[in-house]
Write a protein that holds these residues in place. Sequence first.
Motif, PDB file in Angstrom:
ATOM      1  N   GLY A   1      24.317 -13.934  24.343  1.00  0.00           N
ATOM      2  CA  GLY A   1      24.909 -14.066  25.668  1.00  0.00           C
ATOM      3  C   GLY A   1      25.475 -12.748  26.176  1.00  0.00           C
ATOM      4  O   GLY A   1      25.272 -12.382  27.334  1.00  0.00           O
ATOM      5  N   ILE A   2      26.190 -12.026  25.314  1.00  0.00           N
ATOM      6  CA  ILE A   2      26.752 -10.722  25.696  1.00  0.00           C
ATOM      7  C   ILE A   2      25.631  -9.745  26.044  1.00  0.00           C
ATOM      8  O   ILE A   2      25.708  -9.011  27.034  1.00  0.00           O
ATOM      9  CB  ILE A   2      27.635 -10.160  24.568  1.00  0.00           C
ATOM     10  N   PHE A   3      24.567  -9.768  25.231  1.00  0.00           N
ATOM     11  CA  PHE A   3      23.427  -8.893  25.477  1.00  0.00           C
ATOM     12  C   PHE A   3      22.791  -9.193  26.839  1.00  0.00           C
ATOM     13  O   PHE A   3      22.527  -8.278  27.636  1.00  0.00           O
ATOM     14  CB  PHE A   3      22.396  -9.059  24.358  1.00  0.00           C
ATOM     15  N   GLU A   4      22.550 -10.473  27.124  1.00  0.00           N
ATOM     16  CA  GLU A   4      21.926 -10.864  28.394  1.00  0.00           C
ATOM     17  C   GLU A   4      22.825 -10.488  29.578  1.00  0.00           C
ATOM     18  O   GLU A   4      22.344 -10.053  30.626  1.00  0.00           O
ATOM     19  CB  GLU A   4      21.648 -12.367  28.408  1.00  0.00           C
ATOM     20  N   LEU A   5      24.122 -10.632  29.402  1.00  0.00           N
ATOM     21  CA  LEU A   5      25.056 -10.277  30.465  1.00  0.00           C
ATOM     22  C   LEU A   5      25.041  -8.775  30.715  1.00  0.00           C
ATOM     23  O   LEU A   5      25.006  -8.327  31.875  1.00  0.00           O
ATOM     24  CB  LEU A   5      26.467 -10.732  30.088  1.00  0.00           C
ATOM     25  N   MET A   6      25.029  -7.976  29.659  1.00  0.00           N
ATOM     26  CA  MET A   6      25.062  -6.521  29.788  1.00  0.00           C
ATOM     27  C   MET A   6      23.782  -5.976  30.436  1.00  0.00           C
ATOM     28  O   MET A   6      23.847  -5.091  31.288  1.00  0.00           O
ATOM     29  CB  MET A   6      25.271  -5.866  28.421  1.00  0.00           C
ATOM     30  N   ILE A   7      22.632  -6.501  30.031  1.00  0.00           N
ATOM     31  CA  ILE A   7      21.374  -5.975  30.589  1.00  0.00           C
ATOM     32  C   ILE A   7      21.143  -6.480  32.011  1.00  0.00           C
ATOM     33  O   ILE A   7      20.149  -6.116  32.645  1.00  0.00           O
ATOM     34  CB  ILE A   7      20.163  -6.311  29.697  1.00  0.00           C
ATOM     35  N   THR A   8      22.037  -7.304  32.506  1.00  0.00           N
ATOM     36  CA  THR A   8      21.972  -7.763  33.899  1.00  0.00           C
ATOM     37  C   THR A   8      23.033  -7.068  34.750  1.00  0.00           C
ATOM     38  O   THR A   8      22.724  -6.486  35.797  1.00  0.00           O
ATOM     39  CB  THR A   8      22.176  -9.288  33.980  1.00  0.00           C
ATOM     40  N   ALA A   9      24.278  -7.110  34.292  1.00  0.00           N
ATOM     41  CA  ALA A   9      25.377  -6.564  35.092  1.00  0.00           C
ATOM     42  C   ALA A   9      25.326  -5.046  35.194  1.00  0.00           C
ATOM     43  O   ALA A   9      25.488  -4.484  36.288  1.00  0.00           O
ATOM     44  CB  ALA A   9      26.715  -6.998  34.488  1.00  0.00           C
ATOM     45  N   VAL A  10      25.083  -4.354  34.079  1.00  0.00           N
ATOM     46  CA  VAL A  10      25.079  -2.889  34.108  1.00  0.00           C
ATOM     47  C   VAL A  10      23.981  -2.347  35.025  1.00  0.00           C
ATOM     48  O   VAL A  10      24.265  -1.505  35.896  1.00  0.00           O
ATOM     49  CB  VAL A  10      24.958  -2.318  32.673  1.00  0.00           C
ATOM     50  N   PRO A  11      22.717  -2.796  34.904  1.00  0.00           N
ATOM     51  CA  PRO A  11      21.694  -2.312  35.844  1.00  0.00           C
ATOM     52  C   PRO A  11      22.011  -2.645  37.296  1.00  0.00           C
ATOM     53  O   PRO A  11      21.703  -1.851  38.201  1.00  0.00           O
ATOM     54  CB  PRO A  11      20.423  -3.025  35.388  1.00  0.00           C
ATOM     55  N   PHE A  12      22.644  -3.810  37.528  1.00  0.00           N
ATOM     56  CA  PHE A  12      22.982  -4.163  38.910  1.00  0.00           C
ATOM     57  C   PHE A  12      23.932  -3.140  39.515  1.00  0.00           C
ATOM     58  O   PHE A  12      23.687  -2.635  40.624  1.00  0.00           O
ATOM     59  CB  PHE A  12      23.620  -5.553  38.973  1.00  0.00           C
ATOM     60  N   PHE A  13      25.008  -2.810  38.836  1.00  0.00           N
ATOM     61  CA  PHE A  13      25.985  -1.871  39.373  1.00  0.00           C
ATOM     62  C   PHE A  13      25.416  -0.443  39.446  1.00  0.00           C
ATOM     63  O   PHE A  13      25.731   0.303  40.378  1.00  0.00           O
ATOM     64  CB  PHE A  13      27.268  -1.909  38.550  1.00  0.00           C
ATOM     65  N   VAL A  14      24.560  -0.088  38.498  1.00  0.00           N
ATOM     66  CA  VAL A  14      23.926   1.236  38.538  1.00  0.00           C
ATOM     67  C   VAL A  14      22.998   1.356  39.741  1.00  0.00           C
ATOM     68  O   VAL A  14      23.034   2.351  40.476  1.00  0.00           O
ATOM     69  CB  VAL A  14      23.152   1.503  37.225  1.00  0.00           C
ATOM     70  N   ILE A  15      22.174   0.335  39.963  1.00  0.00           N
ATOM     71  CA  ILE A  15      21.257   0.370  41.108  1.00  0.00           C
ATOM     72  C   ILE A  15      22.026   0.329  42.412  1.00  0.00           C
ATOM     73  O   ILE A  15      21.656   0.997  43.392  1.00  0.00           O
ATOM     74  CB  ILE A  15      20.247  -0.794  41.012  1.00  0.00           C
TER      75      ILE A  15
ATOM     76  N   ALA B   1      17.967  -4.916  43.066  1.00  0.00           N
ATOM     77  CA  ALA B   1      19.392  -5.245  42.996  1.00  0.00           C
ATOM     78  C   ALA B   1      19.618  -6.717  43.323  1.00  0.00           C
ATOM     79  O   ALA B   1      20.425  -7.400  42.667  1.00  0.00           O
ATOM     80  CB  ALA B   1      20.180  -4.362  43.961  1.00  0.00           C
ATOM     81  N   ALA B   2      18.897  -7.237  44.320  1.00  0.00           N
ATOM     82  CA  ALA B   2      19.009  -8.657  44.662  1.00  0.00           C
ATOM     83  C   ALA B   2      18.510  -9.523  43.516  1.00  0.00           C
ATOM     84  O   ALA B   2      19.096 -10.569  43.211  1.00  0.00           O
ATOM     85  CB  ALA B   2      18.220  -8.956  45.936  1.00  0.00           C
ATOM     86  N   GLY B   3      17.423  -9.086  42.857  1.00  0.00           N
ATOM     87  CA  GLY B   3      16.923  -9.831  41.711  1.00  0.00           C
ATOM     88  C   GLY B   3      17.950  -9.902  40.596  1.00  0.00           C
ATOM     89  O   GLY B   3      18.136 -10.953  39.968  1.00  0.00           O
ATOM     90  N   LEU B   4      18.648  -8.803  40.360  1.00  0.00           N
ATOM     91  CA  LEU B   4      19.683  -8.784  39.322  1.00  0.00           C
ATOM     92  C   LEU B   4      20.883  -9.635  39.727  1.00  0.00           C
ATOM     93  O   LEU B   4      21.523 -10.265  38.876  1.00  0.00           O
ATOM     94  CB  LEU B   4      20.114  -7.345  39.036  1.00  0.00           C
ATOM     95  N   LEU B   5      21.184  -9.665  41.025  1.00  0.00           N
ATOM     96  CA  LEU B   5      22.285 -10.512  41.494  1.00  0.00           C
ATOM     97  C   LEU B   5      21.923 -11.984  41.316  1.00  0.00           C
ATOM     98  O   LEU B   5      22.783 -12.799  40.945  1.00  0.00           O
ATOM     99  CB  LEU B   5      22.592 -10.206  42.956  1.00  0.00           C
ATOM    100  N   VAL B   6      20.661 -12.326  41.559  1.00  0.00           N
ATOM    101  CA  VAL B   6      20.197 -13.697  41.297  1.00  0.00           C
ATOM    102  C   VAL B   6      20.362 -14.017  39.816  1.00  0.00           C
ATOM    103  O   VAL B   6      20.821 -15.105  39.447  1.00  0.00           O
ATOM    104  CB  VAL B   6      18.727 -13.863  41.725  1.00  0.00           C
ATOM    105  N   ARG B   7      20.014 -13.075  38.951  1.00  0.00           N
ATOM    106  CA  ARG B   7      20.145 -13.297  37.515  1.00  0.00           C
ATOM    107  C   ARG B   7      21.614 -13.473  37.116  1.00  0.00           C
ATOM    108  O   ARG B   7      21.941 -14.291  36.247  1.00  0.00           O
ATOM    109  CB  ARG B   7      19.518 -12.143  36.740  1.00  0.00           C
ATOM    110  N   LEU B   8      22.502 -12.712  37.738  1.00  0.00           N
ATOM    111  CA  LEU B   8      23.931 -12.907  37.493  1.00  0.00           C
ATOM    112  C   LEU B   8      24.359 -14.308  37.898  1.00  0.00           C
ATOM    113  O   LEU B   8      25.152 -14.962  37.194  1.00  0.00           O
ATOM    114  CB  LEU B   8      24.746 -11.862  38.263  1.00  0.00           C
ATOM    115  N   PHE B   9      23.842 -14.785  39.020  1.00  0.00           N
ATOM    116  CA  PHE B   9      24.180 -16.143  39.449  1.00  0.00           C
ATOM    117  C   PHE B   9      23.679 -17.169  38.451  1.00  0.00           C
ATOM    118  O   PHE B   9      24.352 -18.169  38.179  1.00  0.00           O
ATOM    119  CB  PHE B   9      23.595 -16.433  40.832  1.00  0.00           C
ATOM    120  N   MET B  10      22.496 -16.925  37.881  1.00  0.00           N
ATOM    121  CA  MET B  10      21.962 -17.857  36.890  1.00  0.00           C
ATOM    122  C   MET B  10      22.812 -17.859  35.619  1.00  0.00           C
ATOM    123  O   MET B  10      22.974 -18.895  34.965  1.00  0.00           O
ATOM    124  CB  MET B  10      20.510 -17.520  36.557  1.00  0.00           C
TER     125      MET B  10
END
Length: 360
Positions: free
Chosen positions: A47-61, A83-92
Amino acid sequence: MIIPVVNNGRGLGGPIRKQLDMVQRPPETRALAQLLVQYRQPNNARGIFELMITAVPFFVIWALTLVVVVRGHWIGLLLAVPAAGLLVRLFMIQHDCGHGSFFRGRLANDWVGRAIGIVTLTPYDYWRRNHARHHASSGNLDHRGSGDIDTLTVGEFAARPRWRQILYRLYRHPIVMFGVGPTYLFILRHRLPIGMMRNGWQPWLSTMGTNVAIEVLVAGMIRLVGLGPFLLVHLPIMILAASIGVWLFYVQHQFENTSWSRDEAWSFHEAALYGSSHYHLPWVLRWFTANIGVHHVHHLCSRIPCYRLPDVLRDHPELANVGRITLVQSLRCVPKALWDEKERRLISFRDADIRLGRAP
Protein backbone atom coordinates in the motif's frame (compact mmCIF):
# COMPACT_ATOMS: atom_id res chain seq x y z
CA MET A 1 -18.69 -23.07 -12.60
CA ILE A 2 -20.21 -21.82 -15.87
CA ILE A 3 -19.78 -18.10 -16.41
CA PRO A 4 -21.51 -16.33 -19.31
CA VAL A 5 -19.60 -14.52 -22.01
CA VAL A 6 -20.99 -11.03 -22.41
CA ASN A 7 -23.54 -10.66 -25.20
CA ASN A 8 -22.17 -7.95 -27.46
CA GLY A 9 -24.92 -8.38 -30.01
CA ARG A 10 -27.89 -6.09 -29.73
CA GLY A 11 -30.43 -8.40 -31.30
CA LEU A 12 -31.06 -10.71 -28.35
CA GLY A 13 -34.48 -9.88 -27.04
CA GLY A 14 -36.07 -10.57 -23.69
CA PRO A 15 -37.15 -14.25 -24.03
CA ILE A 16 -33.86 -15.39 -25.60
CA ARG A 17 -31.80 -13.42 -23.12
CA LYS A 18 -33.76 -14.87 -20.20
CA GLN A 19 -33.14 -18.39 -21.51
CA LEU A 20 -29.42 -17.66 -21.76
CA ASP A 21 -29.47 -16.26 -18.26
CA MET A 22 -31.08 -19.42 -16.86
CA VAL A 23 -28.61 -21.66 -18.65
CA GLN A 24 -25.44 -19.67 -18.14
CA ARG A 25 -25.74 -17.69 -14.94
CA PRO A 26 -24.38 -19.60 -11.96
CA PRO A 27 -26.65 -19.81 -8.92
CA GLU A 28 -23.70 -19.86 -6.51
CA THR A 29 -22.76 -16.15 -6.53
CA ARG A 30 -22.90 -16.12 -2.74
CA ALA A 31 -20.43 -19.02 -2.64
CA LEU A 32 -18.21 -17.17 -5.10
CA ALA A 33 -18.19 -14.15 -2.79
CA GLN A 34 -17.05 -16.42 0.04
CA LEU A 35 -14.31 -17.83 -2.18
CA LEU A 36 -12.96 -14.31 -2.76
CA VAL A 37 -12.54 -13.62 0.96
CA GLN A 38 -8.99 -15.03 0.77
CA TYR A 39 -7.93 -12.00 -1.32
CA ARG A 40 -9.09 -9.43 1.22
CA GLN A 41 -5.94 -9.14 3.30
CA PRO A 42 -4.14 -5.83 2.57
CA ASN A 43 -0.37 -5.52 2.54
CA ASN A 44 0.89 -2.36 4.24
CA ALA A 45 4.22 -2.33 2.40
CA ARG A 46 2.46 -2.73 -0.93
CA GLY A 47 0.00 0.00 0.00
CA ILE A 48 2.79 2.45 0.88
CA PHE A 49 4.57 1.58 -2.36
CA GLU A 50 1.43 2.14 -4.47
CA LEU A 51 0.77 5.43 -2.70
CA MET A 52 4.34 6.69 -3.23
CA ILE A 53 4.50 5.81 -6.94
CA THR A 54 1.25 7.74 -7.40
CA ALA A 55 1.56 10.79 -5.15
CA VAL A 56 5.22 11.63 -5.81
CA PRO A 57 4.92 11.61 -9.64
CA PHE A 58 1.72 13.65 -9.38
CA PHE A 59 3.35 16.47 -7.42
CA VAL A 60 6.50 16.33 -9.57
CA ILE A 61 4.52 16.60 -12.81
CA TRP A 62 2.37 19.36 -11.30
CA ALA A 63 5.50 21.38 -10.42
CA LEU A 64 7.08 20.67 -13.82
CA THR A 65 3.92 21.86 -15.57
CA LEU A 66 4.02 25.07 -13.57
CA VAL A 67 7.67 25.75 -14.46
CA VAL A 68 7.12 25.10 -18.17
CA VAL A 69 3.92 27.14 -18.43
CA VAL A 70 5.29 30.09 -16.43
CA ARG A 71 8.15 30.27 -18.91
CA GLY A 72 5.62 30.70 -21.71
CA HIS A 73 5.74 27.18 -23.15
CA TRP A 74 2.03 26.48 -23.45
CA ILE A 75 2.67 22.99 -24.75
CA GLY A 76 3.50 22.18 -21.15
CA LEU A 77 -0.24 22.03 -20.53
CA LEU A 78 -0.15 18.61 -22.21
CA LEU A 79 1.36 17.41 -18.95
CA ALA A 80 -2.11 17.88 -17.50
CA VAL A 81 -3.05 14.54 -19.08
CA PRO A 82 -0.67 12.30 -17.06
CA ALA A 83 -1.20 14.52 -14.01
CA ALA A 84 -4.97 13.99 -14.30
CA GLY A 85 -4.39 10.25 -14.65
CA LEU A 86 -2.35 10.25 -11.45
CA LEU A 87 -5.03 12.29 -9.68
CA VAL A 88 -7.59 9.67 -10.74
CA ARG A 89 -5.30 7.00 -9.30
CA LEU A 90 -5.07 8.94 -6.04
CA PHE A 91 -8.86 9.01 -5.92
CA MET A 92 -8.94 5.25 -6.44
CA ILE A 93 -6.56 4.83 -3.50
CA GLN A 94 -8.87 7.06 -1.46
CA HIS A 95 -11.73 4.85 -2.65
CA ASP A 96 -9.96 1.74 -1.33
CA CYS A 97 -9.27 3.50 1.96
CA GLY A 98 -13.00 4.16 2.22
CA HIS A 99 -13.61 0.41 1.96
CA GLY A 100 -10.93 -0.22 4.58
CA SER A 101 -9.01 -2.29 2.07
CA PHE A 102 -5.84 -0.36 1.21
CA PHE A 103 -4.04 -0.74 4.55
CA ARG A 104 -4.60 -3.20 7.37
CA GLY A 105 -5.46 -0.63 10.03
CA ARG A 106 -8.55 1.52 10.05
CA LEU A 107 -6.67 4.61 11.23
CA ALA A 108 -4.18 4.36 8.37
CA ASN A 109 -6.99 3.95 5.83
CA ASP A 110 -9.03 6.82 7.24
CA TRP A 111 -6.27 9.39 7.61
CA VAL A 112 -4.66 8.64 4.26
CA GLY A 113 -8.13 8.83 2.72
CA ARG A 114 -8.81 12.18 4.38
CA ALA A 115 -5.45 13.58 3.24
CA ILE A 116 -6.04 12.49 -0.35
CA GLY A 117 -9.54 13.94 -0.16
CA ILE A 118 -8.03 17.41 0.20
CA VAL A 119 -6.27 16.98 -3.15
CA THR A 120 -9.25 15.35 -4.89
CA LEU A 121 -11.71 17.89 -3.39
CA THR A 122 -13.70 15.02 -1.89
CA PRO A 123 -14.75 15.00 1.79
CA TYR A 124 -13.66 11.51 2.73
CA ASP A 125 -16.04 10.53 5.53
CA TYR A 126 -19.09 11.99 3.80
CA TRP A 127 -18.17 10.28 0.54
CA ARG A 128 -17.42 6.97 2.28
CA ARG A 129 -20.85 6.82 3.84
CA ASN A 130 -22.60 7.73 0.59
CA HIS A 131 -20.53 5.20 -1.35
CA ALA A 132 -21.38 2.45 1.14
CA ARG A 133 -25.06 3.10 0.40
CA HIS A 134 -24.30 2.73 -3.30
CA HIS A 135 -22.75 -0.71 -2.72
CA ALA A 136 -25.66 -1.78 -0.51
CA SER A 137 -28.34 -0.93 -3.09
CA SER A 138 -26.63 -1.10 -6.49
CA GLY A 139 -28.96 -2.52 -9.13
CA ASN A 140 -32.08 -2.17 -6.95
CA LEU A 141 -34.77 -0.24 -8.82
CA ASP A 142 -36.64 0.48 -5.59
CA HIS A 143 -33.60 2.00 -3.85
CA ARG A 144 -32.01 4.25 -6.44
CA GLY A 145 -30.37 7.58 -5.71
CA SER A 146 -27.51 6.64 -3.39
CA GLY A 147 -24.32 7.51 -5.24
CA ASP A 148 -25.76 6.33 -8.55
CA ILE A 149 -26.13 7.76 -12.02
CA ASP A 150 -29.84 8.65 -12.15
CA THR A 151 -31.51 5.97 -14.27
CA LEU A 152 -35.19 5.83 -15.23
CA THR A 153 -37.14 2.89 -16.58
CA VAL A 154 -38.93 3.25 -19.92
CA GLY A 155 -42.26 3.34 -18.09
CA GLU A 156 -41.13 6.02 -15.65
CA PHE A 157 -39.77 8.14 -18.48
CA ALA A 158 -43.01 7.82 -20.47
CA ALA A 159 -45.09 8.81 -17.42
CA ARG A 160 -43.15 12.04 -16.85
CA PRO A 161 -44.44 15.35 -18.22
CA ARG A 162 -42.65 16.58 -21.32
CA TRP A 163 -40.54 19.18 -19.51
CA ARG A 164 -39.19 16.56 -17.09
CA GLN A 165 -38.37 14.25 -19.98
CA ILE A 166 -36.37 17.08 -21.54
CA LEU A 167 -34.51 17.61 -18.26
CA TYR A 168 -33.64 13.92 -18.07
CA ARG A 169 -32.45 13.94 -21.69
CA LEU A 170 -30.33 16.98 -20.87
CA TYR A 171 -28.92 15.31 -17.75
CA ARG A 172 -27.97 12.29 -19.86
CA HIS A 173 -26.34 14.34 -22.62
CA PRO A 174 -22.59 13.61 -22.85
CA ILE A 175 -21.66 17.29 -22.49
CA VAL A 176 -23.52 17.45 -19.19
CA MET A 177 -22.72 13.93 -17.97
CA PHE A 178 -18.99 14.02 -18.67
CA GLY A 179 -18.29 17.75 -18.93
CA VAL A 180 -20.35 20.13 -16.82
CA GLY A 181 -21.53 17.50 -14.33
CA PRO A 182 -18.15 16.27 -13.04
CA THR A 183 -16.85 19.83 -12.58
CA TYR A 184 -19.98 20.75 -10.64
CA LEU A 185 -19.77 17.56 -8.56
CA PHE A 186 -16.17 17.90 -7.39
CA ILE A 187 -15.78 21.68 -7.22
CA LEU A 188 -19.23 22.73 -5.94
CA ARG A 189 -21.45 19.88 -4.75
CA HIS A 190 -18.82 18.29 -2.53
CA ARG A 191 -18.60 21.52 -0.57
CA LEU A 192 -21.86 20.66 1.24
CA PRO A 193 -23.09 17.26 2.53
CA ILE A 194 -25.96 17.17 0.03
CA GLY A 195 -28.20 14.17 0.68
CA MET A 196 -27.08 13.85 4.31
CA MET A 197 -28.16 17.17 5.76
CA ARG A 198 -30.17 15.42 8.48
CA ASN A 199 -27.63 12.74 9.36
CA GLY A 200 -26.05 14.54 12.27
CA TRP A 201 -22.77 16.37 12.63
CA GLN A 202 -20.38 13.84 11.02
CA PRO A 203 -21.15 14.65 7.36
CA TRP A 204 -20.85 18.35 8.22
CA LEU A 205 -17.55 17.84 10.05
CA SER A 206 -16.16 15.87 7.10
CA THR A 207 -17.16 18.41 4.46
CA MET A 208 -16.36 21.54 6.45
CA GLY A 209 -13.03 20.13 7.65
CA THR A 210 -12.09 19.21 4.08
CA ASN A 211 -13.18 22.65 2.87
CA VAL A 212 -10.97 24.40 5.44
CA ALA A 213 -8.00 22.20 4.51
CA ILE A 214 -8.58 22.91 0.80
CA GLU A 215 -8.73 26.65 1.49
CA VAL A 216 -5.46 26.54 3.42
CA LEU A 217 -3.74 24.51 0.69
CA VAL A 218 -5.05 26.67 -2.15
CA ALA A 219 -4.23 29.90 -0.33
CA GLY A 220 -0.70 28.65 0.30
CA MET A 221 -0.23 27.65 -3.33
CA ILE A 222 -1.58 30.97 -4.61
CA ARG A 223 0.74 32.87 -2.30
CA LEU A 224 3.64 30.72 -3.49
CA VAL A 225 3.06 30.72 -7.27
CA GLY A 226 0.34 33.32 -7.88
CA LEU A 227 -3.37 33.06 -8.65
CA GLY A 228 -3.08 32.96 -12.45
CA PRO A 229 -0.40 30.25 -12.69
CA PHE A 230 -2.12 28.13 -10.05
CA LEU A 231 -5.47 28.18 -11.84
CA LEU A 232 -3.84 27.71 -15.23
CA VAL A 233 -2.10 24.55 -14.08
CA HIS A 234 -4.53 23.01 -11.61
CA LEU A 235 -7.93 23.65 -13.18
CA PRO A 236 -7.27 21.63 -16.37
CA ILE A 237 -5.89 18.77 -14.27
CA MET A 238 -8.87 18.81 -11.90
CA ILE A 239 -11.50 19.12 -14.61
CA LEU A 240 -9.98 16.36 -16.73
CA ALA A 241 -9.58 14.04 -13.73
CA ALA A 242 -13.19 14.68 -12.65
CA SER A 243 -14.49 13.81 -16.12
CA ILE A 244 -12.41 10.62 -16.24
CA GLY A 245 -13.65 9.63 -12.79
CA VAL A 246 -17.31 10.10 -13.69
CA TRP A 247 -16.78 8.25 -16.97
CA LEU A 248 -15.33 5.27 -15.10
CA PHE A 249 -18.19 5.20 -12.63
CA TYR A 250 -20.69 5.55 -15.48
CA VAL A 251 -19.39 2.75 -17.68
CA GLN A 252 -19.04 0.38 -14.73
CA HIS A 253 -22.82 0.27 -14.28
CA GLN A 254 -24.38 1.82 -17.38
CA PHE A 255 -23.82 -0.87 -20.00
CA GLU A 256 -26.49 -2.60 -22.05
CA ASN A 257 -26.58 -5.96 -20.27
CA THR A 258 -26.27 -4.66 -16.74
CA SER A 259 -28.68 -5.87 -14.06
CA TRP A 260 -31.52 -3.98 -12.39
CA SER A 261 -34.31 -5.62 -10.40
CA ARG A 262 -37.21 -4.68 -8.18
CA ASP A 263 -36.81 -5.16 -4.45
CA GLU A 264 -38.54 -8.53 -4.28
CA ALA A 265 -36.28 -10.04 -6.99
CA TRP A 266 -33.09 -8.20 -6.09
CA SER A 267 -30.08 -10.08 -4.79
CA PHE A 268 -26.94 -8.33 -3.54
CA HIS A 269 -24.58 -10.92 -5.00
CA GLU A 270 -26.35 -11.19 -8.36
CA ALA A 271 -26.49 -7.40 -8.68
CA ALA A 272 -22.82 -7.11 -7.74
CA LEU A 273 -21.58 -9.64 -10.26
CA TYR A 274 -23.91 -8.88 -13.17
CA GLY A 275 -24.74 -5.24 -12.54
CA SER A 276 -21.10 -4.16 -12.68
CA SER A 277 -18.87 -4.39 -15.72
CA HIS A 278 -15.41 -5.79 -16.24
CA TYR A 279 -13.95 -2.78 -18.05
CA HIS A 280 -11.06 -4.43 -19.87
CA LEU A 281 -8.60 -1.61 -20.49
CA PRO A 282 -5.07 -1.53 -21.95
CA TRP A 283 -2.50 -2.17 -19.21
CA VAL A 284 -1.41 1.49 -18.97
CA LEU A 285 -4.98 2.60 -18.30
CA ARG A 286 -5.48 -0.27 -15.88
CA TRP A 287 -2.54 1.10 -13.89
CA PHE A 288 -3.79 4.69 -13.90
CA THR A 289 -7.26 3.54 -12.82
CA ALA A 290 -5.89 1.18 -10.13
CA ASN A 291 -7.70 -1.85 -11.59
CA ILE A 292 -11.12 -0.35 -10.83
CA GLY A 293 -12.26 -1.80 -14.16
CA VAL A 294 -12.47 -5.20 -12.43
CA HIS A 295 -15.60 -3.73 -10.96
CA HIS A 296 -17.77 -6.83 -10.82
CA VAL A 297 -15.25 -8.48 -8.51
CA HIS A 298 -14.94 -5.28 -6.50
CA HIS A 299 -18.70 -5.13 -5.93
CA LEU A 300 -18.84 -8.80 -5.05
CA CYS A 301 -16.10 -8.35 -2.43
CA SER A 302 -15.34 -4.67 -1.84
CA ARG A 303 -12.64 -5.37 0.76
CA ILE A 304 -10.21 -6.71 -1.85
CA PRO A 305 -7.38 -4.15 -2.31
CA CYS A 306 -7.08 -2.71 -5.80
CA TYR A 307 -3.60 -4.20 -6.15
CA ARG A 308 -4.99 -7.72 -5.58
CA LEU A 309 -7.86 -7.58 -8.10
CA PRO A 310 -5.62 -8.86 -10.94
CA ASP A 311 -4.81 -11.85 -8.73
CA VAL A 312 -8.50 -12.79 -8.71
CA LEU A 313 -8.70 -12.81 -12.52
CA ARG A 314 -5.43 -14.74 -12.71
CA ASP A 315 -6.68 -17.45 -10.36
CA HIS A 316 -10.26 -17.44 -11.70
CA PRO A 317 -9.99 -16.66 -15.43
CA GLU A 318 -13.65 -17.54 -15.98
CA LEU A 319 -14.56 -14.27 -14.26
CA ALA A 320 -12.80 -12.26 -16.97
CA ASN A 321 -15.74 -12.75 -19.35
CA VAL A 322 -18.48 -11.62 -16.98
CA GLY A 323 -19.72 -8.18 -18.02
CA ARG A 324 -16.58 -7.68 -20.13
CA ILE A 325 -16.48 -4.55 -22.24
CA THR A 326 -13.49 -3.06 -24.04
CA LEU A 327 -12.55 0.59 -24.41
CA VAL A 328 -14.12 0.74 -27.89
CA GLN A 329 -17.26 -1.09 -26.77
CA SER A 330 -17.65 1.25 -23.81
CA LEU A 331 -18.28 4.17 -26.17
CA ARG A 332 -21.48 2.45 -27.26
CA CYS A 333 -22.78 2.69 -23.69
CA VAL A 334 -23.24 6.46 -23.88
CA PRO A 335 -26.67 6.44 -25.64
CA LYS A 336 -28.05 3.80 -23.26
CA ALA A 337 -30.14 5.81 -20.84
CA LEU A 338 -33.34 3.93 -19.97
CA TRP A 339 -33.87 0.55 -18.33
CA ASP A 340 -36.29 -1.68 -20.22
CA GLU A 341 -37.90 -3.90 -17.59
CA LYS A 342 -39.35 -6.25 -20.22
CA GLU A 343 -36.14 -6.79 -22.18
CA ARG A 344 -33.99 -6.42 -19.06
CA ARG A 345 -31.41 -4.20 -20.70
CA LEU A 346 -30.54 -0.55 -21.08
CA ILE A 347 -31.82 1.06 -24.25
CA SER A 348 -31.41 4.44 -25.95
CA PHE A 349 -33.91 7.28 -26.13
CA ARG A 350 -34.36 6.46 -29.82
CA ASP A 351 -35.25 2.85 -29.03
CA ALA A 352 -37.63 4.04 -26.34
CA ASP A 353 -39.30 6.49 -28.72
CA ILE A 354 -39.85 3.65 -31.19
CA ARG A 355 -41.23 1.48 -28.38
CA LEU A 356 -43.59 4.26 -27.32
CA GLY A 357 -44.68 5.03 -30.89
CA ARG A 358 -43.12 8.48 -30.97
CA ALA A 359 -40.52 7.97 -33.73
CA PRO A 360 -41.52 8.61 -37.37
